[in-house]
Enzyme design. Structure first.
Site, PDB file in Angstrom:
ATOM      1  N   ARG A 106     -11.305  -3.119   0.279  1.00 55.14           N
ATOM      2  CA  ARG A 106     -11.013  -4.267  -0.566  1.00 55.14           C
ATOM      3  C   ARG A 106     -11.339  -3.917  -2.008  1.00 55.14           C
ATOM      4  O   ARG A 106     -12.371  -3.303  -2.286  1.00 55.14           O
ATOM      5  CB  ARG A 106     -11.817  -5.500  -0.132  1.00 55.14           C
ATOM      6  CG  ARG A 106     -11.406  -6.093   1.206  1.00 55.14           C
ATOM      7  CD  ARG A 106     -10.005  -6.689   1.161  1.00 55.14           C
ATOM      8  NE  ARG A 106      -9.614  -7.287   2.428  1.00 55.14           N
ATOM      9  CZ  ARG A 106      -8.997  -6.669   3.418  1.00 55.14           C
ATOM     10  NH1 ARG A 106      -8.724  -5.372   3.293  1.00 55.14           N
ATOM     11  NH2 ARG A 106      -8.663  -7.307   4.522  1.00 55.14           N
ATOM     12  N   ILE A 150     -13.522   2.086  11.185  1.00 59.40           N
ATOM     13  CA  ILE A 150     -12.682   2.948  10.345  1.00 59.40           C
ATOM     14  C   ILE A 150     -13.501   4.107   9.802  1.00 59.40           C
ATOM     15  O   ILE A 150     -13.055   5.260   9.803  1.00 59.40           O
ATOM     16  CB  ILE A 150     -12.040   2.138   9.211  1.00 59.40           C
ATOM     17  CG1 ILE A 150     -11.127   1.054   9.782  1.00 59.40           C
ATOM     18  CG2 ILE A 150     -11.239   3.058   8.280  1.00 59.40           C
ATOM     19  CD1 ILE A 150     -10.553   0.110   8.749  1.00 59.40           C
ATOM     20  N   HIS A 170      -0.967  -1.759  -0.275  1.00 60.30           N
ATOM     21  CA  HIS A 170      -1.701  -2.330   0.860  1.00 60.30           C
ATOM     22  C   HIS A 170      -0.979  -2.056   2.188  1.00 60.30           C
ATOM     23  O   HIS A 170      -0.596  -2.970   2.920  1.00 60.30           O
ATOM     24  CB  HIS A 170      -1.919  -3.837   0.689  1.00 60.30           C
ATOM     25  CG  HIS A 170      -3.138  -4.326   1.413  1.00 60.30           C
ATOM     26  ND1 HIS A 170      -3.882  -5.400   0.993  1.00 60.30           N
ATOM     27  CD2 HIS A 170      -3.769  -3.864   2.538  1.00 60.30           C
ATOM     28  CE1 HIS A 170      -4.896  -5.601   1.822  1.00 60.30           C
ATOM     29  NE2 HIS A 170      -4.846  -4.677   2.767  1.00 60.30           N
ATOM     30  N   GLU A 218      -2.702  -9.473  -5.156  1.00 56.12           N
ATOM     31  CA  GLU A 218      -1.539  -8.846  -4.513  1.00 56.12           C
ATOM     32  C   GLU A 218      -0.484  -9.898  -4.198  1.00 56.12           C
ATOM     33  O   GLU A 218      -0.835 -11.058  -3.947  1.00 56.12           O
ATOM     34  CB  GLU A 218      -1.982  -8.147  -3.216  1.00 56.12           C
ATOM     35  CG  GLU A 218      -2.996  -7.055  -3.431  1.00 56.12           C
ATOM     36  CD  GLU A 218      -3.520  -6.441  -2.132  1.00 56.12           C
ATOM     37  OE1 GLU A 218      -4.272  -5.463  -2.204  1.00 56.12           O
ATOM     38  OE2 GLU A 218      -3.168  -6.962  -1.045  1.00 56.12           O
ATOM     39  N   THR A 241      -9.486   1.927   0.602  1.00 52.61           N
ATOM     40  CA  THR A 241      -8.480   1.223   1.405  1.00 52.61           C
ATOM     41  C   THR A 241      -9.096  -0.025   2.039  1.00 52.61           C
ATOM     42  O   THR A 241      -8.493  -0.622   2.933  1.00 52.61           O
ATOM     43  CB  THR A 241      -7.931   2.138   2.520  1.00 52.61           C
ATOM     44  OG1 THR A 241      -9.013   2.556   3.359  1.00 52.61           O
ATOM     45  CG2 THR A 241      -7.224   3.356   1.945  1.00 52.61           C
TER      46      THR A 241
END
Length: 315
Positions: free
Chosen positions: A234, A153, A281, A263, A232
């Site tokens: 944790r 990423i 999320h 969450e 984005t």
């Protein structure tokens, strides 16, 4: 095979093309999130297999002891930190994980960068309320994009930053720094320098014992009052409550996050901050990703049921 799929918030799993792979099996899907042990044990009591959506449901030793029929767990994506693998081994439960794709998460990360720097959500709300041009955004060209963690990423984020003519600055463990340097990117001299110089700083680290709380209050205090922090990855990468305090102090000036400590989020102090942009999320919540993640998880489960060789993370 009796299969249970918990935490399908959007009721989308049954509508995926990949769901057809489970034809002929008894599948139960739940759309809410449950944390109560008795309720989870009741829902999973007759399950021979669980298909887990990322880390939404922790599978503990206590829970596993109450699931005598359970033979297999198939995880969407590759992470398994929420599953007690030693308990799976003791109970004879095969634990399988799949693969994923970095593209959806990277795209959302870049979307948050643009949305926050140009105040897009705020101005869209202003327009609907009859208010015209109430903020002054900040462009990206010529500014510094800091990337903490240069995995799949992070590498995509670096390319996006270069496409927007940003200066890319990378920090991470030694192997990360080596890969970034080999790619021709500038490597920060220290973690402190990364936070001091970045106009936009995006976190792309895996969460483990070594990275939990790796972003400290001192790191955040080093950021510019005009800077944006994006997370984005944790939430526990950032020390507890440090981000809320930093935003109150104005360093960084803004933050955007797709992840939270617990969450789904009903209420959170960050959501009350005017300089915070949050999403629920959504990083991997995209149709192509879901087809890949669930297709992989279903294939692993069917291979297990057929007696084919599968990789058991609990071994």
């Amino acid at each position: 095979m009796r299969i249970v799929i918990p935490d399908d918030y959007q009721d989308c799993v049954r509508h995926l093309d990949a769901f057809a792979k489970l034809e002929g099996h008894e599948v139960t899907v739940y759309h809410d999130t449950v944390t109560d042990l008795d309720t989870l044990a009741d829902r999973f009591r007759d399950a021979e297999a669980l298909v887990l959506i990322r880390e939404r449901t922790p599978i503990t030793a206590v829970l596993l002891e109450r699931l005598p029929s359970l033979r297999a767990i198939s995880q969407t994506g590759g992470g398994a930190a929420h599953v007690d693998l030693a308990a799976c081994r003791r109970q004879g439960v095969t634990m399988m994980a799949g693969t994923g794709s970095p593209y959806a998460a990277a795209e959302l990360s870049w979307g948050l960068v643009l949305a926050a720097m140009r105040h897009i959500p705020e101005e869209a709300a202003n327009l609907k309320a009859g208010r015209w041009q109430r903020t002054l955004g900040t462009g990206l060209k010529g500014r510094t994009l800091g990337i903490f963690g240069y995995g799949k990423i992070g590498q995509l984020m670096a390319r996006y930053g270069q496409a927007f003519e940003m200066n890319v600055l990378v920090w991470g463990r030694e192997s990360t720094r080596k890969r970034a340097a080999e790619a021709g990117l500038e490597v920060a001299g220290s973690q402190a320098e990364l936070f001091e110089r970045s106009d936009v700083l995006s976190l792309h680290l895996r969460l483990n014992e070594g990275t939990q709380g790796i972003v400290t209050a001192e790191d955040l205090a080093r950021m510019k009052p005009t800077a944006l922090l994006v997370n984005t990855a944790r939430a526990p990468l950032i020390a507890p409550s440090a981000l809320e305090a930093a935003l109150r102090a104005g360093r960084p000036g803004m933050a955007a996050a797709d992840v939270f400590d617990e969450e789904p989020v009903i209420g959170h102090p960050l959501l009350e901050r005017p300089n915070f942009l949050g999403t629920p999320h959504l990083g991997y919540v995209e149709k192509d990703s879901y087809e890949l993640y669930f297709g992989d998880a279903f294939d692993n489960l069917l291979a297990f049921d057929a007696g084919e060789g599968v990789k058991n993370l609990a071994d």
